[in-house]
Design an enzyme around this catalytic site. Structure first.
Site, PDB file in Angstrom:
ATOM      1  CE1 TYR A  52       2.168 -17.530  -2.025  1.00  0.00           C
ATOM      2  CE2 TYR A  52       3.857 -16.312  -3.222  1.00  0.00           C
ATOM      3  CZ  TYR A  52       2.948 -16.398  -2.199  1.00  0.00           C
ATOM      4  OH  TYR A  52       2.789 -15.342  -1.333  1.00  0.00           O
ATOM      5  CG  HIS A  82      -0.780  -6.813   0.364  1.00  0.00           C
ATOM      6  ND1 HIS A  82      -1.895  -7.616   0.397  1.00  0.00           N
ATOM      7  CD2 HIS A  82       0.273  -7.657   0.559  1.00  0.00           C
ATOM      8  CE1 HIS A  82      -1.534  -8.869   0.601  1.00  0.00           C
ATOM      9  NE2 HIS A  82      -0.216  -8.921   0.699  1.00  0.00           N
ATOM     10  CG  ASN A 194       6.709 -10.794  -3.237  1.00  0.00           C
ATOM     11  OD1 ASN A 194       7.013 -10.457  -2.107  1.00  0.00           O
ATOM     12  ND2 ASN A 194       6.169 -11.972  -3.519  1.00  0.00           N
ATOM     13  CE1 TYR A 277      44.359  11.068  20.493  1.00  0.00           C
ATOM     14  CE2 TYR A 277      42.475   9.751  21.167  1.00  0.00           C
ATOM     15  CZ  TYR A 277      43.833  10.015  21.225  1.00  0.00           C
ATOM     16  OH  TYR A 277      44.641   9.241  22.004  1.00  0.00           O
ATOM     17  NE  ARG A 280      47.105  13.781  17.506  1.00  0.00           N
ATOM     18  CZ  ARG A 280      47.340  13.046  18.606  1.00  0.00           C
ATOM     19  NH1 ARG A 280      47.932  11.873  18.505  1.00  0.00           N
ATOM     20  NH2 ARG A 280      46.969  13.488  19.795  1.00  0.00           N
ATOM     21  CG  PHE A 326      10.455 -11.799  -0.727  1.00  0.00           C
ATOM     22  CD1 PHE A 326      10.681 -11.995   0.626  1.00  0.00           C
ATOM     23  CD2 PHE A 326       9.895 -12.825  -1.461  1.00  0.00           C
ATOM     24  CE1 PHE A 326      10.342 -13.190   1.244  1.00  0.00           C
ATOM     25  CE2 PHE A 326       9.547 -14.027  -0.852  1.00  0.00           C
ATOM     26  CZ  PHE A 326       9.773 -14.212   0.511  1.00  0.00           C
ATOM     27  CD  GLU A 412       4.917 -13.373   4.522  1.00  0.00           C
ATOM     28  OE1 GLU A 412       4.835 -12.248   5.052  1.00  0.00           O
ATOM     29  OE2 GLU A 412       4.313 -13.678   3.474  1.00  0.00           O
TER      30      GLU A 412
END
Length: 496
Positions: A52, A82, A194, A277, A280, A326, A412
């Site tokens: 791959y 990309h 990646n 609060y 404190r 990834f 994916e």
């Protein structure tokens, strides 16, 4: 000089590279691993083994075989296709962090990239060459594909780099430095994009700023306590040791240290039995935020030294495995957790601001800290601004990591959205810094009214630092410049 090995980078070293421009070097043993991994890739190509990303397409195209003659074109097409990020660019400091982290991950020697590519990354860092990387467009698995593609473009002589506040073509920079752009070989494009380095880089900046902000929140709260005649008994060590959280114990100890010698604080029964609060419970609330910070730091330092691309190459190429390192889920969770922890520092700060300005709660200070109540509004609308920021934080604190949208033809089918979480965390940190700036201005004014000579030595030191950038409220004025000045002072603390 900081030697990058792929496995030993820590936050202090990364901070030095980012903010002190420390020079980086590449560990020789790491480069040997890189070379062996590269030889394995070249052998796979020669033997025409189907692996791959080396001689197949990507994502849903993983079952498409690629001829040996096209392996270089495959990588170039990958980077260009990309590089589709949108929106404002990440700040330059985040871009620099991305380069460091991607370089460090590749030095582990599991990615099959040439050492020449890594040497170019080191050159970029040591010569302040930082890619312009759009913030939006990453799903956080398969890593930060779009942001890292924009980072990789610069190596190829495409895309843009930072030059001051300007964006200049990367090709011009390489000509200026008399260097040729990189031509990618088999698998190198995939090795570059990646990974989780966008979310982790933003996460590192977030952590460094958040840690500094948590420290600042304590001395600001201590000043508020002095302005309100707060009761220090609530910080007695026995209370916090009885519960057992180390972070809570530490906050109480630091608060007592900050307030040591103060003539403005009180003890229980002197003016009242106990405080609200927001006063404190400072150790309990701030301490819980420190627990969050410790968790985030642990996850970041693991991810900074992690191999996060796919596939990974082991045993000199005999074992090449496709997996999912990834996937950004660990950092996505960490960033969502950080958002909540820092938003709470703003929540409790805004409540202290309300006590400083509310005449029913501020122990005799002027209503809204006004020099002439009625004629002048004083800090009335400062509390509005703080409330607005706190409300916005509540929206931003919604976890990004609970969302997932399938991509790449459902190959994916679960993603982390970790980069969105990291970006939203940065927005919460900035909002919180502004809230604390408002509290600091109100506390400064309250302490000035009470008399700075009665303050503790350590809080008075902080009081004097504030006076260098702002003045107490003595007359209505435009307060935005004051908030900005204190916010910038607090932000500067995170880079020191």
């Amino acid at each position: 000089m900081i030697n990058l090995t792929g496995s030993t980078l820590n936050l202090e070293q990364l901070k030095a590279i980012l903010y002190q421009a420390s020079v980086v070097s590449l560990d020789e043993k790491a480069l040997e691993r890189v070379h062996k991994s590269r030889l394995a890739v070249e052998k796979i190509v020669r033997e025409d083994r189907t692996v791959y990303g080396i001689n197949t397409g990507f994502g849903k195209f993983s079952d498409v075989s690629i001829d040996e003659k096209d392996t270089k074109a495959l990588q170039l097409h990958l980077i260009r296709s990309h590089a589709c990020g949108v929106g404002d660019a990440f700040p330059e400091i985040v871009s620099r962090a991305m380069v460091v982290l991607r370089l460090n991950a590749l030095l582990k020697g599991f990615s099959g990239i040439r050492k020449e590519v890594l040497e170019r990354f080191a050159y970029m860092l040591n010569h302040q060459i930082h890619p312009v990387i759009p913030q939006q467009g990453s799903l956080g698995a398969s890593g930060d594909l779009a942001p890292l593609a924009h980072l990789a473009l610069v190596l190829l002589g495409e895309g843009f780099v930072w030059q001051g506040d300007e964006h200049v073509p990367a090709s011009d920079i390489w000509k200026k430095h008399k260097l040729e752009p990189i031509v990618l070989e088999a698998k190198e494009g995939l090795a570059l994009i990646n990974g989780t380095q966008a979310m982790t880089a933003q996460g590192v900046i977030n952590y460094l700023e958040a840690e500094s902000l948590a420290i600042d929140s304590e001395w600001i709260a201590a000043m508020t306590m002095e302005a309100l005649h707060g009761i220090t008994d609530a910080f007695h060590p026995a209370i916090h040791e009885a519960r057992g959280y180390p972070e809570q114990v530490d906050v109480a100890k630091r608060m007592l240290d900050l307030l040591e010698g103060s003539q403005l604080t009180t003890v229980q029964g002197e003016k009242r039995v106990q405080d609200a609060y927001s006063i404190r419970c400072i150790p309990q609330v701030h301490g819980a935020s420190w627990q969050v910070l410790n968790y985030v730091k642990e996850k970041l330092e693991i991810e900074m030294n992690a191999a996060t691309d796919n596939p990974l190459i082991f045993d000199d190429g005999d074992t090449v495995v496709s997996g999912g390192n990834f996937h950004g889920q660990p950092i996505a969770f960490a960033m969502d957790f950080l958002k909540i922890g820092i938003a709470e520092l703003a929540n409790i700060s805004e409540r202290r601001i309300e006590r400083l300005v509310n005449p029913q709660l501020n122990e005799g200070l002027p209503p809204f800290l006004s020099p002439e109540p009625g004629l002048q509004s004083g800090a009335m609308i400062l509390q509005y601004s703080a409330a607005s920021l706190v409300s916005e934080n509540k929206t931003l604190a919604h976890p990004a990591s609970v969302d997932s949208i399938p991509s790449s033809g459902n190959q994916e089918d679960h993603v982390s959205m970790g980069t969105i979480g990291a970006r939203h965390a940065q927005s919460i940190i900035k909002n919180t810094r502004n809230v604390l700036a408002i509290e600091a201005l109100c506390a400064l004014t309250g302490c000035a009214i009470r008399g700075k000579e009665s303050m503790a030595a350590k809080t008075r030191t902080q009081f004097e630092k504030l006076l260098k950038v702002v003045a107490p409220i003595e007359e209505d004025r435009i307060f935005t410049p004051d908030i900005v000045a204190i916010e910038q002072l607090l932000k500067k603390n995170s880079t020191n």
